[in-house]
Design a protein around this motif. Structure first.
Motif, mmCIF file in Angstrom:
data_model
loop_
_atom_site.group_PDB
_atom_site.id
_atom_site.type_symbol
_atom_site.label_atom_id
_atom_site.label_comp_id
_atom_site.label_asym_id
_atom_site.label_seq_id
_atom_site.Cartn_x
_atom_site.Cartn_y
_atom_site.Cartn_z
ATOM 1 N N ILE A 8 40.018 42.739 31.464
ATOM 2 C CA ILE A 8 41.119 41.700 31.555
ATOM 3 C C ILE A 8 41.195 41.268 32.884
ATOM 4 C CG2 ILE A 8 43.494 41.138 31.410
ATOM 5 C CD1 ILE A 8 43.473 42.958 28.783
ATOM 6 N N LYS A 9 41.036 42.261 33.932
ATOM 7 C CA LYS A 9 41.265 42.147 35.204
ATOM 8 C C LYS A 9 39.940 41.163 35.832
ATOM 9 C CE LYS A 9 44.077 45.891 36.587
ATOM 10 N NZ LYS A 9 43.908 47.238 37.496
ATOM 11 N N PHE A 10 38.867 41.754 35.275
ATOM 12 C CA PHE A 10 37.562 41.044 35.436
ATOM 13 C C PHE A 10 37.650 39.475 35.296
ATOM 14 C CE2 PHE A 10 33.006 39.515 34.479
ATOM 15 C CZ PHE A 10 32.376 39.806 35.831
ATOM 16 N N LEU A 11 38.219 39.108 34.062
ATOM 17 C CA LEU A 11 38.161 37.907 33.724
ATOM 18 C C LEU A 11 39.236 37.008 34.279
ATOM 19 C CD1 LEU A 11 37.681 38.165 29.742
ATOM 20 C CD2 LEU A 11 36.046 37.456 31.640
ATOM 21 N N TYR A 12 40.245 37.600 34.714
ATOM 22 C CA TYR A 12 41.517 36.766 35.070
ATOM 23 C C TYR A 12 42.316 36.899 36.522
ATOM 24 C CZ TYR A 12 41.187 35.827 30.214
ATOM 25 O OH TYR A 12 40.592 35.458 29.018
ATOM 26 N N GLU A 13 41.854 38.162 37.146
ATOM 27 C CA GLU A 13 42.526 38.300 38.426
ATOM 28 C C GLU A 13 41.763 37.445 39.441
ATOM 29 O OE1 GLU A 13 44.998 40.049 39.412
ATOM 30 O OE2 GLU A 13 45.420 40.763 37.655
ATOM 31 N N MET A 14 40.536 37.102 39.099
ATOM 32 C CA MET A 14 39.659 36.424 40.294
ATOM 33 C C MET A 14 38.981 35.242 39.730
ATOM 34 S SD MET A 14 38.008 38.814 42.888
ATOM 35 C CE MET A 14 36.880 39.616 41.986
ATOM 36 N N ARG A 15 38.886 34.139 40.239
ATOM 37 C CA ARG A 15 38.387 32.725 39.546
ATOM 38 C C ARG A 15 36.968 32.967 39.351
ATOM 39 N NH1 ARG A 15 39.975 27.435 42.133
ATOM 40 N NH2 ARG A 15 41.820 27.732 40.998
ATOM 41 N N GLU A 16 36.043 33.496 40.351
ATOM 42 C CA GLU A 16 34.783 33.690 39.929
ATOM 43 C C GLU A 16 34.373 35.027 40.389
ATOM 44 O OE1 GLU A 16 31.886 30.495 41.084
ATOM 45 O OE2 GLU A 16 33.669 29.431 41.543
ATOM 46 N N PRO A 17 34.521 36.041 39.622
ATOM 47 C CA PRO A 17 34.372 37.407 39.986
ATOM 48 C C PRO A 17 33.058 37.951 40.400
ATOM 49 C CG PRO A 17 34.754 37.305 37.676
ATOM 50 C CD PRO A 17 34.981 36.020 38.213
ATOM 51 N N THR A 18 31.997 37.297 39.954
ATOM 52 C CA THR A 18 30.573 37.412 40.137
ATOM 53 C C THR A 18 30.344 36.969 41.545
ATOM 54 O OG1 THR A 18 29.917 37.652 37.902
ATOM 55 C CG2 THR A 18 28.100 37.683 39.392
ATOM 56 N N ARG A 19 30.631 35.775 41.717
ATOM 57 C CA ARG A 19 30.531 34.958 43.126
ATOM 58 C C ARG A 19 31.162 35.849 44.276
ATOM 59 N NH1 ARG A 19 26.729 32.371 45.271
ATOM 60 N NH2 ARG A 19 27.215 33.337 47.014
ATOM 61 N N THR A 20 32.239 36.190 43.926
ATOM 62 C CA THR A 20 33.140 36.849 45.045
ATOM 63 C C THR A 20 32.337 38.258 45.320
ATOM 64 O OG1 THR A 20 35.140 35.797 44.077
ATOM 65 C CG2 THR A 20 35.559 37.819 45.425
ATOM 66 N N LEU A 21 32.030 38.853 44.194
ATOM 67 C CA LEU A 21 31.349 40.254 44.539
ATOM 68 C C LEU A 21 30.162 40.030 45.156
ATOM 69 C CD1 LEU A 21 30.718 43.202 43.712
ATOM 70 C CD2 LEU A 21 29.324 42.347 41.783
ATOM 71 N N ARG A 22 29.265 39.079 45.082
ATOM 72 C CA ARG A 22 28.121 38.617 45.932
ATOM 73 C C ARG A 22 28.685 38.232 47.411
ATOM 74 N NH1 ARG A 22 23.386 38.157 43.876
ATOM 75 N NH2 ARG A 22 22.523 37.277 45.798
ATOM 76 N N ASP A 23 29.749 37.451 47.539
ATOM 77 C CA ASP A 23 30.016 37.245 49.044
ATOM 78 C C ASP A 23 30.592 38.360 49.796
ATOM 79 O OD1 ASP A 23 29.209 34.646 48.422
ATOM 80 O OD2 ASP A 23 31.654 34.005 47.966
ATOM 81 N N ILE A 24 31.528 39.359 48.890
ATOM 82 C CA ILE A 24 31.748 40.461 49.742
ATOM 83 C C ILE A 24 30.876 41.277 49.973
ATOM 84 C CG2 ILE A 24 33.490 42.538 49.418
ATOM 85 C CD1 ILE A 24 35.225 40.697 47.394
#
Length: 197
Positions: free
Chosen positions: A103-119
């Motif tokens: 639930i957090k993965f889908l709705y806490e961040m707009r693009e979780p995979t993209r954000t993970l890459r950037d971080i």
């Protein structure tokens, strides 16, 4: 309509169920009933699989059971970074992770995979940027992997991203091709000096 009233969740998945756009809950593997006609919406998330993001290279698996192909050298915008003594270095690495909370993965961040890459990229650049080039190429690898993993997890926790980092693994750490000969000369000169002493 009966066809649209059931859905299957595979063993490595969990399903997030939304009713009229509001999250209802998570369902486990198996066959489940849902209200059809778009009332209930299902999003399947691979929570039991270790997922990975690759930086500086990509592996592509060919046909079933065939060897995977490895593409490097085309992703220098990800992999080229300066070290603390202003040497340029080419770092390839993999981040392995699991989706701990769908639930957090889908709705806490707009693009979780993209954000993970950037971080991941910014953390790796900062940590490599605080070390000497010679350390990064030799003894520093384990320390860098641990630091990147820890910092990455801390940031993801702040974002409440529902992601658990398994490992950070550095694949290939080399001087960029353009400076490789000069780098080798410096190393040889150092070794020669050691021998003379």
């Amino acid at each position: 309509a009966a066809m649209g009233a059931f859905y299957t969740v595979q063993p490595e998945q969990r399903a997030v169920v939304k009713r009229f756009g509001s999250v209802l809950g998570i369902t486990d593997p198996g066959l489940h009933f849902k209200i059809p006609f778009g009332v209930d919406q299902i999003q399947l998330v691979a929570t039991e699989r270790v997922l990975k993001q690759e930086f500086g290279f990509r592996t592509r698996s060919t046909e079933q059971g065939g060897p995977s192909t490895y593409t490097a050298g085309q992703f220098e915008d990800e992999s080229l970074m300066p070290t603390g003594d202003l040497n340029m270095i080419d770092v390839e690495w993999v981040v392995q992770y699991r989706i701990e909370d769908p639930i957090k993965f889908l709705y806490e961040m707009r693009e979780p995979t993209r954000t993970l890459r950037d971080i991941s990229e910014s953390v790796m650049r900062r940590i490599v940027g605080n070390m000497l080039g010679s350390e990064v190429l030799t003894i520093g690898r384990v320390e860098i992997q641990e630091k990147v993993g820890e910092e990455l997890q801390q940031i993801l926790n702040q974002y409440d991203a529902g992601i658990r980092i398994s490992t950070v693994e550095m694949q290939d750490v080399v001087p960029p091709p353009a400076v490789q000969p000069a780098f080798n000369e410096v190393n040889e000169a150092r070794q020669e000096r050691e021998r003379m002493i």
